[in-house]
Scaffold this motif. Structure first.
Motif, PDB file in Angstrom:
ATOM      1  N   ASP A 154       0.825  -1.212   0.000  1.00 31.87           N
ATOM      2  CA  ASP A 154       0.000   0.000   0.000  1.00 31.87           C
ATOM      3  C   ASP A 154       0.860   1.263   0.000  1.00 31.87           C
ATOM      4  O   ASP A 154       0.552   2.245  -0.688  1.00 31.87           O
ATOM      5  N   ALA A 155       1.934   1.250   0.764  1.00 31.64           N
ATOM      6  CA  ALA A 155       2.828   2.410   0.813  1.00 31.64           C
ATOM      7  C   ALA A 155       3.487   2.650  -0.551  1.00 31.64           C
ATOM      8  O   ALA A 155       3.612   3.799  -1.005  1.00 31.64           O
ATOM      9  N   LYS A 156       3.889   1.556  -1.204  1.00 31.83           N
ATOM     10  CA  LYS A 156       4.487   1.688  -2.542  1.00 31.83           C
ATOM     11  C   LYS A 156       3.463   2.221  -3.535  1.00 31.83           C
ATOM     12  O   LYS A 156       3.770   3.069  -4.378  1.00 31.83           O
ATOM     13  N   TRP A 157       2.244   1.719  -3.443  1.00 34.88           N
ATOM     14  CA  TRP A 157       1.191   2.175  -4.343  1.00 34.88           C
ATOM     15  C   TRP A 157       0.884   3.658  -4.143  1.00 34.88           C
ATOM     16  O   TRP A 157       0.655   4.383  -5.108  1.00 34.88           O
ATOM     17  N   CYS A 158       0.859   4.097  -2.898  1.00 32.54           N
ATOM     18  CA  CYS A 158       0.580   5.519  -2.626  1.00 32.54           C
ATOM     19  C   CYS A 158       1.625   6.403  -3.297  1.00 32.54           C
ATOM     20  O   CYS A 158       1.289   7.451  -3.874  1.00 32.54           O
ATOM     21  N   ALA A 159       2.893   5.999  -3.233  1.00 39.11           N
ATOM     22  CA  ALA A 159       3.962   6.767  -3.874  1.00 39.11           C
ATOM     23  C   ALA A 159       3.780   6.800  -5.388  1.00 39.11           C
ATOM     24  O   ALA A 159       4.018   7.833  -6.040  1.00 39.11           O
ATOM     25  N   VAL A 162       0.674   9.116  -6.381  1.00 36.79           N
ATOM     26  CA  VAL A 162       0.938  10.549  -6.229  1.00 36.79           C
ATOM     27  C   VAL A 162       1.742  11.077  -7.412  1.00 36.79           C
ATOM     28  O   VAL A 162       1.474  12.167  -7.922  1.00 36.79           O
ATOM     29  N   ASP A 163       2.728  10.308  -7.872  1.00 38.99           N
ATOM     30  CA  ASP A 163       3.610  10.794  -8.939  1.00 38.99           C
ATOM     31  C   ASP A 163       4.120   9.644  -9.798  1.00 38.99           C
ATOM     32  O   ASP A 163       5.276   9.236  -9.689  1.00 38.99           O
ATOM     33  N   PRO A 164       3.269   9.099 -10.672  1.00 34.78           N
ATOM     34  CA  PRO A 164       3.741   8.017 -11.546  1.00 34.78           C
ATOM     35  C   PRO A 164       4.699   8.552 -12.605  1.00 34.78           C
ATOM     36  O   PRO A 164       4.415   9.556 -13.254  1.00 34.78           O
ATOM     37  N   GLY A 258     -13.082   5.426 -10.994  1.00 32.34           N
ATOM     38  CA  GLY A 258     -14.292   5.229 -10.203  1.00 32.34           C
ATOM     39  C   GLY A 258     -15.185   6.451 -10.345  1.00 32.34           C
ATOM     40  O   GLY A 258     -15.532   6.850 -11.456  1.00 32.34           O
ATOM     41  N   ASP A 259     -15.545   7.067  -9.235  1.00 33.50           N
ATOM     42  CA  ASP A 259     -16.401   8.263  -9.293  1.00 33.50           C
ATOM     43  C   ASP A 259     -15.577   9.549  -9.153  1.00 33.50           C
ATOM     44  O   ASP A 259     -16.129  10.621  -8.915  1.00 33.50           O
ATOM     45  N   GLN A 260     -14.250   9.453  -9.307  1.00 29.31           N
ATOM     46  CA  GLN A 260     -13.385  10.615  -9.178  1.00 29.31           C
ATOM     47  C   GLN A 260     -12.676  10.928 -10.489  1.00 29.31           C
ATOM     48  O   GLN A 260     -12.311  10.019 -11.237  1.00 29.31           O
ATOM     49  N   LYS A 261     -12.472  12.217 -10.755  1.00 30.56           N
ATOM     50  CA  LYS A 261     -11.609  12.646 -11.853  1.00 30.56           C
ATOM     51  C   LYS A 261     -10.265  13.054 -11.268  1.00 30.56           C
ATOM     52  O   LYS A 261     -10.197  13.869 -10.354  1.00 30.56           O
ATOM     53  N   VAL A 262      -9.197  12.464 -11.812  1.00 25.99           N
ATOM     54  CA  VAL A 262      -7.857  12.672 -11.275  1.00 25.99           C
ATOM     55  C   VAL A 262      -6.956  13.184 -12.402  1.00 25.99           C
ATOM     56  O   VAL A 262      -7.011  12.677 -13.530  1.00 25.99           O
ATOM     57  N   ILE A 263      -6.132  14.179 -12.115  1.00 25.71           N
ATOM     58  CA  ILE A 263      -5.159  14.690 -13.077  1.00 25.71           C
ATOM     59  C   ILE A 263      -3.801  14.081 -12.757  1.00 25.71           C
ATOM     60  O   ILE A 263      -3.302  14.203 -11.629  1.00 25.71           O
ATOM     61  N   LEU A 264      -3.202  13.421 -13.736  1.00 25.31           N
ATOM     62  CA  LEU A 264      -1.889  12.808 -13.590  1.00 25.31           C
ATOM     63  C   LEU A 264      -0.896  13.501 -14.512  1.00 25.31           C
ATOM     64  O   LEU A 264      -1.268  13.982 -15.594  1.00 25.31           O
ATOM     65  N   ASN A 265       0.385  13.519 -14.099  1.00 24.99           N
ATOM     66  CA  ASN A 265       1.435  14.173 -14.896  1.00 24.99           C
ATOM     67  C   ASN A 265       2.639  13.263 -15.082  1.00 24.99           C
ATOM     68  O   ASN A 265       3.744  13.550 -14.607  1.00 24.99           O
ATOM     69  N   PRO A 266       2.446  12.136 -15.768  1.00 23.54           N
ATOM     70  CA  PRO A 266       3.569  11.216 -15.991  1.00 23.54           C
ATOM     71  C   PRO A 266       4.545  11.766 -17.026  1.00 23.54           C
ATOM     72  O   PRO A 266       4.203  12.627 -17.844  1.00 23.54           O
ATOM     73  N   LYS A 267       5.767  11.234 -16.994  1.00 24.01           N
ATOM     74  CA  LYS A 267       6.752  11.581 -18.024  1.00 24.01           C
ATOM     75  C   LYS A 267       6.559  10.732 -19.276  1.00 24.01           C
ATOM     76  O   LYS A 267       6.919  11.159 -20.371  1.00 24.01           O
ATOM     77  N   HIS A 268       6.025   9.542 -19.069  1.00 24.12           N
ATOM     78  CA  HIS A 268       5.881   8.604 -20.188  1.00 24.12           C
ATOM     79  C   HIS A 268       4.470   8.032 -20.207  1.00 24.12           C
ATOM     80  O   HIS A 268       3.876   7.764 -19.154  1.00 24.12           O
TER      81      HIS A 268
END
Length: 566
Positions: A154-159, A162-164, A258-268
């Protein structure tokens, strides 16, 4: 001048046959390259990098013959009437620029002067020095740790969330294997999957898989994601066209999770979306048809249509399975409508000519993948054209005779006059276009079932559909077919069309070439697991074997960019 004459390069190239082949994966460039003939090989290795030829710049060293594996030096003989035979084997070496561990595979034959020359040479990056893959630590004890395994994951997933560093679109086999490779290289990768469960891409489709039941395969993929500790967002999709910011070298991606819209900023961004959405042609009158009408992707089972009249409109692989399903479940009539010919190969023939020799059960899969991919694809197809397909057709003669008697037109050419290439040629050329036009049928014991299926079914070959009406289909020759059920086994849209819908025209117009899969002019797969032409955009597609082998190459390319060496 973009290339540099060098006596070292010339000496190296002179160890090839005049028509020899050189395949390089990430050793001499950050790309996949295949060169045929001395002139092309010399030009590639003479390309100037920091004032030196590419060969000199790489600074090869530490050569050692690999004599402790299945790939130790041994005699070989290629299939076919040409009688090509010689010595083959693997070796290891390293390069300085970049600092990497490499592995190669050679096939040597004697030329007209009885001198040993390279028929094929394969060089392959194994690892960047200091960055070997680190698999999940599944065997250490958690007894003395302050957190449980679940808390650790879970801790690894949280990281990651947050910033894939990498966002993978698609949680099928290609997406999962790429994520596992990236995780082992220490790169944060997040998968978004539109389905509710990992494996649903197999679980929810109808397919007569030959070697493993599709439900079992789906469950394996789900367990693979758990065992590899992969971070997967299920029931998640991209809601708008991603935006790439060149200054920050990051994407802005809006995801419905799910029921949330999330903004992600990956490099790839890796697109692992499979073979495309269903291709559904339109004919006039389709809305008037009063029976059941659906695409083969949505076929579940034929039991509900017992005693009904069925038409299957076909271009490729799914139609035979579906016809057999309808016949087995007591449909009153089954008619297979085919406009063009199909390449049909039995799994028994593939077992004898390909699988058994290339993938014996006693050898580790990683070693077999390495040896199999050491053969340049274009050279493999050349061998098939020259003689290999003749033996394959001989093994399947009983099957083919039965299919022809049922009215089935067969072919082994991707296009008329291009030469007979068989299943491999169709796989490499047609997969990305969405229409396979080939069929791999069951073991020898099931040939009777397949031919019986197509004998009980009526094969209507070579006629174009004019229009639909309330009762069925009318063809351009004026003939008619009535039906209660019509299944459109018309393949999937090209992968590039799916990509264009997801990414928009501005981004996909930058791709070189503007297609995914198929072979380029050198014989390497277009776009797949290699630079796409747009920064930070990658494609992971193809069958299990392709993802299993090339996912590491994609991981190494992304790692090199993160380290600033590519």
């Amino acid at each position: 001048m973009s290339w540099r004459y060098s006596s070292i390069t010339l000496s190296f190239v002179n160890h090839f046959l005049l028509d020899g082949w050189f395949r390089d994966l990430l050793c001499f460039s950050w790309n996949h390259r295949t060169l045929s003939g001395l002139e092309k090989i010399h030009k590639f290795l003479s390309h100037v990098v920091d004032g030196k030829s590419r060969l000199e710049y790489s600074s090869l060293r530490d050569f050692k013959v690999d004599d402790h594996t299945i790939s130790a030096p041994s005699p070989f003989k290629l299939p076919g009437s040409q009688g090509i035979e010689g010595v083959q084997g693997a070796f290891t070496f390293s390069i300085t620029n970049p600092a990497a561990l490499e592995r190669g595979f050679f096939r040597l034959v004697q030329d007209a002067d009885k001198k040993w020359k390279a028929l094929t040479l394969f060089t392959n990056m194994q690892d960047l020095v200091g960055h070997k893959e680190s698999p999940p630590n599944q065997h250490s004890s958690y007894e003395d740790r302050e957190i449980t395994w679940e808390e650790d994951v879970d801790a690894k997933w949280c990281a990651i969330e947050v910033d894939p560093t990498v966002l993978i679109v698609g949680g099928g086999q290609s997406g999962l294997m790429c994520a596992a490779r990236l995780r082992m290289l220490g790169i944060r990768a997040l998968i978004i999957e539109k389905d509710a469960r990992v494996g649903d891409c197999w679980r929810q489709r109808y397919a007569q898989t030959t070697y493993i039941p599709q439900g079992k395969l789906a469950d394996f993929l789900e367990s693979y994601a758990v065992n590899q500790e992969l971070c997967v967002w299920l029931s998640s999709t991209i809601t708008s066209i991603p935006i790439y910011e060149s200054l920050s070298a990051r994407w802005t991606v809006e995801v419905q999770h799910g029921d949330q819209k999330v903004i992600l900023n990956p490099k790839h961004l890796i697109l692992a979306t499979g073979s495309g959405s269903p291709h559904i042609p339109t004919w006039s009158g389709m809305d008037e048809f009063q029976g059941a009408l659906y695409h083969s992707n949505f076929h579940k089972d034929a039991e509900q249509f017992r005693g009904k009249r069925v038409i299957v409109v076909s271009v490729g692989n799914a139609s035979g399975d579906i016809c057999q399903d309808f016949v087995a479940h007591g449909a009153a009539e089954v008619t297979l409508v085919k406009r063009s010919a199909t390449c049909v190969v039995s799994s028994a023939a593939m077992e004898k000519t390909r699988f058994r020799s290339l993938y014996p059960n006693s050898t580790p899969m990683e070693e077999l993948d390495f040896r199999s991919n050491s053969m340049p694809l274009a050279f493999l197809l050349q061998l098939t054209k020259s003689d290999g397909i003749r033996h394959m057709k001989m093994l399947d003669q009983e099957l083919h005779d039965g299919l022809r008697q049922a009215g089935f037109n067969l072919t082994w050419e991707v296009s008329p006059g291009s030469g007979e290439v068989g299943l491999e040629g169709f796989l490499y050329s047609r997969f990305g276009s969405g229409t396979s036009a080939f069929r791999l049928v069951s073991e020898t014991g099931d040939i009777a079932i397949n031919t019986q299926c197509l004998t009980l079914a009526v094969v209507k070959q070579g006629q174009d559909i004019s229009h639909f009406d309330k009762d069925g289909i009318t063809f351009k020759d004026g003939s008619e077919l009535s039906a209660d059920v019509i299944v459109l086994a018309t393949g999937n849209e090209p992968i590039m069309k799916t990509a264009r819908a997801l990414l928009g025209k501005e981004i996909t117009d930058q791709l070189l070439p503007p297609e995914v899969w198929g072979l380029d002019s050198e014989g390497e797969l277009n776009q797949a697991y290699r630079p796409s032409g747009h920064p930070g955009l990658w494609f992971a597609v193809g069958p299990f074997g392709a993802a299993r082998f090339f996912s590491k190459h994609l991981g190494l390319q992304i790692l090199a960019r993160e380290l600033g060496i590519a």
